[in-house]
Design a protein around this motif. Sequence first.
Motif, PDB file in Angstrom:
ATOM      1  N   LEU A  26       0.825  -1.202   0.000  1.00 10.57           N
ATOM      2  CA  LEU A  26       0.000   0.000   0.000  1.00 10.57           C
ATOM      3  C   LEU A  26       0.861   1.255   0.000  1.00 10.57           C
ATOM      4  O   LEU A  26       0.619   2.196  -0.766  1.00 10.57           O
ATOM      5  N   SER A  27       1.883   1.266   0.819  1.00  8.35           N
ATOM      6  CA  SER A  27       2.779   2.423   0.888  1.00  8.35           C
ATOM      7  C   SER A  27       3.507   2.633  -0.431  1.00  8.35           C
ATOM      8  O   SER A  27       3.589   3.761  -0.941  1.00  8.35           O
ATOM      9  N   SER A  28       4.024   1.553  -0.994  1.00  7.85           N
ATOM     10  CA  SER A  28       4.739   1.657  -2.269  1.00  7.85           C
ATOM     11  C   SER A  28       3.824   2.173  -3.365  1.00  7.85           C
ATOM     12  O   SER A  28       4.213   3.057  -4.151  1.00  7.85           O
ATOM     13  N   GLY A  29       2.598   1.639  -3.427  1.00  8.09           N
ATOM     14  CA  GLY A  29       1.658   2.095  -4.444  1.00  8.09           C
ATOM     15  C   GLY A  29       1.306   3.557  -4.287  1.00  8.09           C
ATOM     16  O   GLY A  29       1.289   4.313  -5.266  1.00  8.09           O
TER      17      GLY A  29
ATOM     18  N   THR B 129       4.390   5.764  -5.274  1.00  8.79           N
ATOM     19  CA  THR B 129       4.647   5.762  -6.714  1.00  8.79           C
ATOM     20  C   THR B 129       3.580   6.557  -7.450  1.00  8.79           C
ATOM     21  O   THR B 129       3.887   7.360  -8.343  1.00  8.79           O
ATOM     22  N   VAL B 130       2.311   6.352  -7.077  1.00  7.97           N
ATOM     23  CA  VAL B 130       1.219   7.117  -7.676  1.00  7.97           C
ATOM     24  C   VAL B 130       1.383   8.600  -7.377  1.00  7.97           C
ATOM     25  O   VAL B 130       1.160   9.457  -8.244  1.00  7.97           O
ATOM     26  N   GLY B 131       1.806   8.940  -6.153  1.00  6.33           N
ATOM     27  CA  GLY B 131       1.969  10.342  -5.774  1.00  6.33           C
ATOM     28  C   GLY B 131       2.998  11.065  -6.619  1.00  6.33           C
ATOM     29  O   GLY B 131       2.805  12.242  -6.970  1.00  6.33           O
ATOM     30  N   VAL B 132       4.102  10.398  -6.950  1.00  8.34           N
ATOM     31  CA  VAL B 132       5.110  11.021  -7.810  1.00  8.34           C
ATOM     32  C   VAL B 132       4.497  11.467  -9.132  1.00  8.34           C
ATOM     33  O   VAL B 132       4.783  12.562  -9.640  1.00  8.34           O
TER      34      VAL B 132
ATOM     35  N   ALA C 242       0.143   2.551   8.761  1.00  7.17           N
ATOM     36  CA  ALA C 242       0.036   2.514   7.302  1.00  7.17           C
ATOM     37  C   ALA C 242       1.165   3.280   6.625  1.00  7.17           C
ATOM     38  O   ALA C 242       1.031   3.672   5.470  1.00  7.17           O
ATOM     39  N   ASP C 243       2.270   3.500   7.348  1.00  5.65           N
ATOM     40  CA  ASP C 243       3.420   4.211   6.775  1.00  5.65           C
ATOM     41  C   ASP C 243       3.028   5.626   6.339  1.00  5.65           C
ATOM     42  O   ASP C 243       3.540   6.147   5.351  1.00  5.65           O
ATOM     43  N   GLY C 244       2.086   6.232   7.108  1.00  7.37           N
ATOM     44  CA  GLY C 244       1.547   7.527   6.712  1.00  7.37           C
ATOM     45  C   GLY C 244       2.580   8.632   6.654  1.00  7.37           C
ATOM     46  O   GLY C 244       2.540   9.489   5.753  1.00  7.37           O
ATOM     47  N   ALA C 245       3.521   8.653   7.615  1.00 11.79           N
ATOM     48  CA  ALA C 245       4.527   9.717   7.631  1.00 11.79           C
ATOM     49  C   ALA C 245       5.391   9.676   6.372  1.00 11.79           C
ATOM     50  O   ALA C 245       5.702  10.721   5.778  1.00 11.79           O
ATOM     51  N   ARG C 246       5.760   8.478   5.948  1.00 11.23           N
ATOM     52  CA  ARG C 246       6.589   8.343   4.738  1.00 11.23           C
ATOM     53  C   ARG C 246       5.815   8.766   3.500  1.00 11.23           C
ATOM     54  O   ARG C 246       6.356   9.418   2.609  1.00 11.23           O
ATOM     55  N   ILE C 247       4.538   8.405   3.442  1.00 16.00           N
ATOM     56  CA  ILE C 247       3.701   8.792   2.304  1.00 16.00           C
ATOM     57  C   ILE C 247       3.539  10.307   2.250  1.00 16.00           C
ATOM     58  O   ILE C 247       3.640  10.925   1.179  1.00 16.00           O
ATOM     59  N   LEU C 248       3.320  10.927   3.418  1.00 15.60           N
ATOM     60  CA  LEU C 248       3.171  12.382   3.471  1.00 15.60           C
ATOM     61  C   LEU C 248       4.457  13.078   3.050  1.00 15.60           C
ATOM     62  O   LEU C 248       4.420  14.065   2.302  1.00 15.60           O
TER      63      LEU C 248
ATOM     64  N   LEU D 109       6.723  12.024   1.038  1.00 18.53           N
ATOM     65  CA  LEU D 109       6.873  11.906  -0.421  1.00 18.53           C
ATOM     66  C   LEU D 109       6.045  12.965  -1.130  1.00 18.53           C
ATOM     67  O   LEU D 109       6.536  13.642  -2.052  1.00 18.53           O
ATOM     68  N   HIS D 110       4.799  13.141  -0.736  1.00 17.35           N
ATOM     69  CA  HIS D 110       3.933  14.117  -1.400  1.00 17.35           C
ATOM     70  C   HIS D 110       4.438  15.547  -1.197  1.00 17.35           C
ATOM     71  O   HIS D 110       4.355  16.382  -2.107  1.00 17.35           O
ATOM     72  N   VAL D 111       4.991  15.834  -0.008  1.00 18.11           N
ATOM     73  CA  VAL D 111       5.540  17.163   0.238  1.00 18.11           C
ATOM     74  C   VAL D 111       6.760  17.411  -0.646  1.00 18.11           C
ATOM     75  O   VAL D 111       6.892  18.474  -1.274  1.00 18.11           O
ATOM     76  N   ARG D 112       7.658  16.442  -0.729  1.00 18.35           N
ATOM     77  CA  ARG D 112       8.842  16.611  -1.567  1.00 18.35           C
ATOM     78  C   ARG D 112       8.476  16.688  -3.041  1.00 18.35           C
ATOM     79  O   ARG D 112       9.090  17.445  -3.807  1.00 18.35           O
ATOM     80  N   ALA D 113       7.483  15.924  -3.440  1.00 12.22           N
ATOM     81  CA  ALA D 113       7.038  16.004  -4.831  1.00 12.22           C
ATOM     82  C   ALA D 113       6.452  17.381  -5.131  1.00 12.22           C
ATOM     83  O   ALA D 113       6.687  17.952  -6.212  1.00 12.22           O
ATOM     84  N   ALA D 114       5.699  17.935  -4.177  1.00  8.83           N
ATOM     85  CA  ALA D 114       5.135  19.278  -4.374  1.00  8.83           C
ATOM     86  C   ALA D 114       6.248  20.315  -4.466  1.00  8.83           C
ATOM     87  O   ALA D 114       6.181  21.254  -5.279  1.00  8.83           O
ATOM     88  N   VAL D 115       7.296  20.164  -3.645  1.00  3.56           N
ATOM     89  CA  VAL D 115       8.441  21.080  -3.723  1.00  3.56           C
ATOM     90  C   VAL D 115       9.118  20.967  -5.089  1.00  3.56           C
ATOM     91  O   VAL D 115       9.502  21.969  -5.709  1.00  3.56           O
ATOM     92  N   ALA D 116       9.259  19.738  -5.594  1.00  5.85           N
ATOM     93  CA  ALA D 116       9.877  19.533  -6.902  1.00  5.85           C
ATOM     94  C   ALA D 116       9.025  20.101  -8.021  1.00  5.85           C
ATOM     95  O   ALA D 116       9.542  20.489  -9.081  1.00  5.85           O
ATOM     96  N   ALA D 117       7.702  20.168  -7.814  1.00  6.58           N
ATOM     97  CA  ALA D 117       6.814  20.695  -8.847  1.00  6.58           C
ATOM     98  C   ALA D 117       6.923  22.215  -8.994  1.00  6.58           C
ATOM     99  O   ALA D 117       6.566  22.761 -10.044  1.00  6.58           O
TER     100      ALA D 117
END
Length: 553
Positions: free
Chosen positions: A337-340, A343-346, A468-474, A476-484
């Motif tokens: 679930l975390s991996s999916g 990856t989807v978030g990127v 549910a590995d929520g901190a890691r998922i969050l 990722l989304h924050v870093r992806a937003a910074v990269a955007a």
Amino acid sequence: MSEASDESLRRGAAVMASGTAVSRVLGLLRGMVLTAAIGATGQAADAFAVANKLPNVLYMLLIGGVLNAVLVPQVVRAYKRNVGQEYVDRLLTFGFATLAAATIVLTVCAPLLVRLYSKPGNAAQLELATTFAYWCIPQMFFYGVYALLGQVLNARGSFGPYMWAPVVNNVVSIVGFGVFALVLGVAPENGMTDATAWGVAPTVLLAGSATVAVAAQALVLLPALRAAGVHYRPRWGLRGSGLGRAGTVATWTLVGLAIGQLGYIVVSRIASQAPEAAGLSEAAGPVAVAGNAAYDWAFVIFMLPHSLVTVSIATAMFTRMSAQAHEQDVDGVRASLSSGMRTVGVFTVLATAVVGLLAEPIVRLVMPAETDEAVRAVAVVVVAMIVGLPAFGAWSMSQRGYYAYEDARGMVPTQIVMAAVVVLGTLLGRAVLPPGEWVAGAGLAMSLSYLVGALMGMRYLSRRLHGADGARILRLHVRAAVAALPALVVGLGVLVGLEHVLSTGLLAALTECVVVSALMTVAYAVALRVLHVTELDDLVRPLLARVGRYRRR
């Protein structure tokens, strides 16, 4: 799960994404050929649209969650037992028989259904629509067969055929509609836009081509089924098959879908009121003010990146999670679930930035004949919807977590809250926004509902999976937003420059979309590398592997 299993999963997702992309392109060509044959407006086009609506509604209902919730977990579990194939045979036989019975009943009811989905008026048009319906409603059976067989293939780890089969549908349709245009000429010169011009032969050729195409889409899966080691034989009887539990899951899934439809009804009603509320005439309203048509177009654009990538990854990952849930591998489900989600978030963060910035050029590409005012009206709704794409991707993955444990009932409270957010947000937008922005307000309400759904879903899964590995998922989304952010700066600068150089029109819109999206993708990838976002590799590795294989050939 082993590294080889991970690579197989990524290859499956890449195959599905490529099949969806090809199907989308061919679907656009199919629509162009159909328009050439009978026109985009007029009595015949409207009659065919009404008749062809019913099987598509059933198909959307099937893929909306029922089969995901029921069939994949059941089949995955069945193949781990000695009587696995016998169980699958009974499941398929029951499904085929139910589809056949429903199709026969609804085909007989074609006149009633046509009157339900259209406003009775011109007698010739109503008669033509009914005749079309007799030919089109049998598509329901073949759409159902396609969905059933496709989910069995997915459960067996064979993902490609299910996503590539619609290509066959589009090819057969294009040939059939093309023959129609070749024999009878193109609209409106052929006179076939008028309902009174139709006889038996053109009716059978057009509607028959559409139904044969759907049948081909289903039947092409039979060789793939045998290749996957599934040798189906009809078996009757439900006692002891375990289908009672599957029926319970399906019932709660349908309850959830019905709740979601209540929110859509409110959105549709308010969208239909917007043009009139703005004080525009019926003819001018759709041009300047976003209504139901603008909503539909915007939703198509919103769903395109989701269907190309997110659905492919989620479908492949779901099969794995179902197997892990059956084995009571909580750690495995959590990791998948975390991996999916990551990856989807990127992808979804990049897609949000690209589509949000290029909303007007994209709308111009899909609606080349519309005015600038109409394009802008739809583009505003696209932006309102696309900001919710990352949350929608996370919510979609959360749904797979529920379905892996066959807990459709547990998802209903979240669906109730999401529907309430859509209803209340849409009503609030109607109260405080001018009519021209009502549909955009509804789009924002939908985006907020996806965020609420993702958060509630993660909370549920965190309890069930002991985290549910929520901190890691969050993160990722924050870093992806910074990269955007740098990608947006690059894209905006290039877009402004192109707008000063290029004239308006279809070619200019195409150039802007291709150049700006390519440069934004490069800037985004570079920023992700700088931020050490390793999930980028999980997203692009299957594509690079396929390119490498083609070069070696």
